[in-house]
Scaffold this motif. Structure first.
Motif, mmCIF file in Angstrom:
data_model
loop_
_atom_site.group_PDB
_atom_site.id
_atom_site.type_symbol
_atom_site.label_atom_id
_atom_site.label_comp_id
_atom_site.label_asym_id
_atom_site.label_seq_id
_atom_site.Cartn_x
_atom_site.Cartn_y
_atom_site.Cartn_z
ATOM 1 N N ALA A 50 39.574 39.706 49.215
ATOM 2 C CA ALA A 50 38.626 40.268 50.176
ATOM 3 C C ALA A 50 38.935 41.739 50.468
ATOM 4 O O ALA A 50 38.169 42.399 51.140
ATOM 5 N N ASP A 51 40.064 42.246 49.977
ATOM 6 C CA ASP A 51 40.423 43.641 50.198
ATOM 7 C C ASP A 51 39.756 44.503 49.136
ATOM 8 O O ASP A 51 40.291 44.695 48.062
ATOM 9 N N GLY A 52 38.579 45.018 49.427
ATOM 10 C CA GLY A 52 37.895 45.892 48.476
ATOM 11 C C GLY A 52 36.506 45.390 48.159
ATOM 12 O O GLY A 52 36.051 44.372 48.679
ATOM 13 N N PRO A 53 35.820 46.123 47.289
ATOM 14 C CA PRO A 53 34.467 45.736 46.907
ATOM 15 C C PRO A 53 34.474 44.475 46.034
ATOM 16 O O PRO A 53 35.424 44.251 45.289
ATOM 17 N N GLU A 54 33.447 43.663 46.156
ATOM 18 C CA GLU A 54 33.218 42.500 45.294
ATOM 19 C C GLU A 54 31.762 42.576 44.866
ATOM 20 O O GLU A 54 30.873 42.221 45.622
ATOM 21 N N LEU A 55 31.524 43.080 43.650
ATOM 22 C CA LEU A 55 30.175 43.419 43.209
ATOM 23 C C LEU A 55 29.549 42.356 42.311
ATOM 24 O O LEU A 55 30.212 41.800 41.445
ATOM 25 N N ASP A 56 28.262 42.118 42.536
ATOM 26 C CA ASP A 56 27.432 41.251 41.697
ATOM 27 C C ASP A 56 26.137 41.993 41.416
ATOM 28 O O ASP A 56 25.662 42.760 42.262
ATOM 29 N N ASP A 111 34.755 43.822 51.590
ATOM 30 C CA ASP A 111 34.892 44.511 52.871
ATOM 31 C C ASP A 111 35.128 46.008 52.722
ATOM 32 O O ASP A 111 35.477 46.675 53.679
ATOM 33 N N ALA A 112 34.908 46.543 51.516
ATOM 34 C CA ALA A 112 35.041 47.984 51.290
ATOM 35 C C ALA A 112 33.839 48.484 50.494
ATOM 36 O O ALA A 112 33.341 47.798 49.615
ATOM 37 N N ALA A 113 33.394 49.678 50.828
ATOM 38 C CA ALA A 113 32.265 50.287 50.126
ATOM 39 C C ALA A 113 32.691 50.718 48.722
ATOM 40 O O ALA A 113 33.878 50.849 48.422
ATOM 41 N N ILE A 133 27.260 51.998 47.687
ATOM 42 C CA ILE A 133 27.106 50.545 47.795
ATOM 43 C C ILE A 133 27.929 50.146 49.020
ATOM 44 O O ILE A 133 29.156 50.090 48.950
ATOM 45 N N PRO A 134 27.277 49.914 50.165
ATOM 46 C CA PRO A 134 28.031 49.651 51.396
ATOM 47 C C PRO A 134 28.796 48.330 51.343
ATOM 48 O O PRO A 134 28.416 47.405 50.627
ATOM 49 N N ALA A 135 29.875 48.252 52.114
ATOM 50 C CA ALA A 135 30.610 46.997 52.271
ATOM 51 C C ALA A 135 29.660 45.959 52.843
ATOM 52 O O ALA A 135 28.840 46.264 53.717
ATOM 53 N N ASN A 136 29.732 44.746 52.325
ATOM 54 C CA ASN A 136 28.862 43.658 52.772
ATOM 55 C C ASN A 136 27.390 44.076 52.787
ATOM 56 O O ASN A 136 26.647 43.717 53.688
ATOM 57 N N GLU A 147 33.157 53.797 41.366
ATOM 58 C CA GLU A 147 34.302 54.564 41.840
ATOM 59 C C GLU A 147 35.552 53.694 41.960
ATOM 60 O O GLU A 147 36.650 54.112 41.572
ATOM 61 N N LYS A 148 35.427 52.473 42.480
ATOM 62 C CA LYS A 148 36.590 51.613 42.733
ATOM 63 C C LYS A 148 36.643 50.389 41.827
ATOM 64 O O LYS A 148 37.715 49.985 41.420
ATOM 65 N N SER A 149 35.512 49.784 41.556
ATOM 66 C CA SER A 149 35.465 48.540 40.781
ATOM 67 C C SER A 149 35.444 48.830 39.291
ATOM 68 O O SER A 149 35.073 49.923 38.867
#
Length: 151
Positions: free
Chosen positions: A28-34, A59-61, A93-96, A130-132
């Motif tokens: 849950a620490d960070g982006p989780e993209l679909d 929980d992270a953008a 891409i905002p968190a949640n 950027e992160k994922s």
């Protein structure tokens, strides 16, 4: 201290250390993209648009920073504001939350396409963030007038 007490204390310390380490590595620490709803209207010129929704359940953008595809050596990210389209370096891409790439709004633009895919074919793209890590998506080619938001 007896040997049994020492082993129990040692086991407890190891278990606590393991639990703390795992707690710090939560997914849950960070982006989780679909990615969902991807499509490309059948191109009628040497340019084409691409549309999809990136959902972030983390929980992270994050940011969409680029798109690559064998269809074009120049794939751009476009933002639409005040009915004007312009190329941008990234889209948030905002968190949640989600990033919607849709007709009349932000979208992917394929410049100088190498061939015109036909309805029913698929165009492979790779989304870079950027992160994922990158996500590969096959865009189904739909009718030139296809617009799921109007259905």
């Amino acid at each position: 201290m007896t040997r049994r007490t020492t082993l129990t204390a040692l086991s407890t310390a190891v278990a606590l250390a393991g639990a703390m380490a795992l707690g710090g590595c939560s997914s849950a620490d960070g982006p989780e993209l679909d990615v969902a709803g991807a499509f490309m209207p059948q191109p009628v010129s040497d340019m084409a648009g691409g549309f999809l929704t990136v959902t972030n359940n983390g929980d992270a953008a994050d940011k969409l920073t680029s798109v690559t595809s064998p269809l074009s050596d120049d794939v751009q990210i476009h933002e639409t504001k005040d009915q004007k389209m312009r190329q941008v370096k990234s889209l948030d891409i905002p968190a949640n939350g989600e990033l919607k790439l849709e007709r009349g709004g932000n979208h992917i633009m394929f410049m100088a396409i190498k061939n015109r895919p036909e309805q029913g074919e698929k165009v492979r793209i790779e989304l870079h963030f950027e992160k994922s890590g990158p996500i590969t998506v096959d865009l189904p080619v739909e009718a030139a007038t296809h617009n799921p938001s109007k259905h």
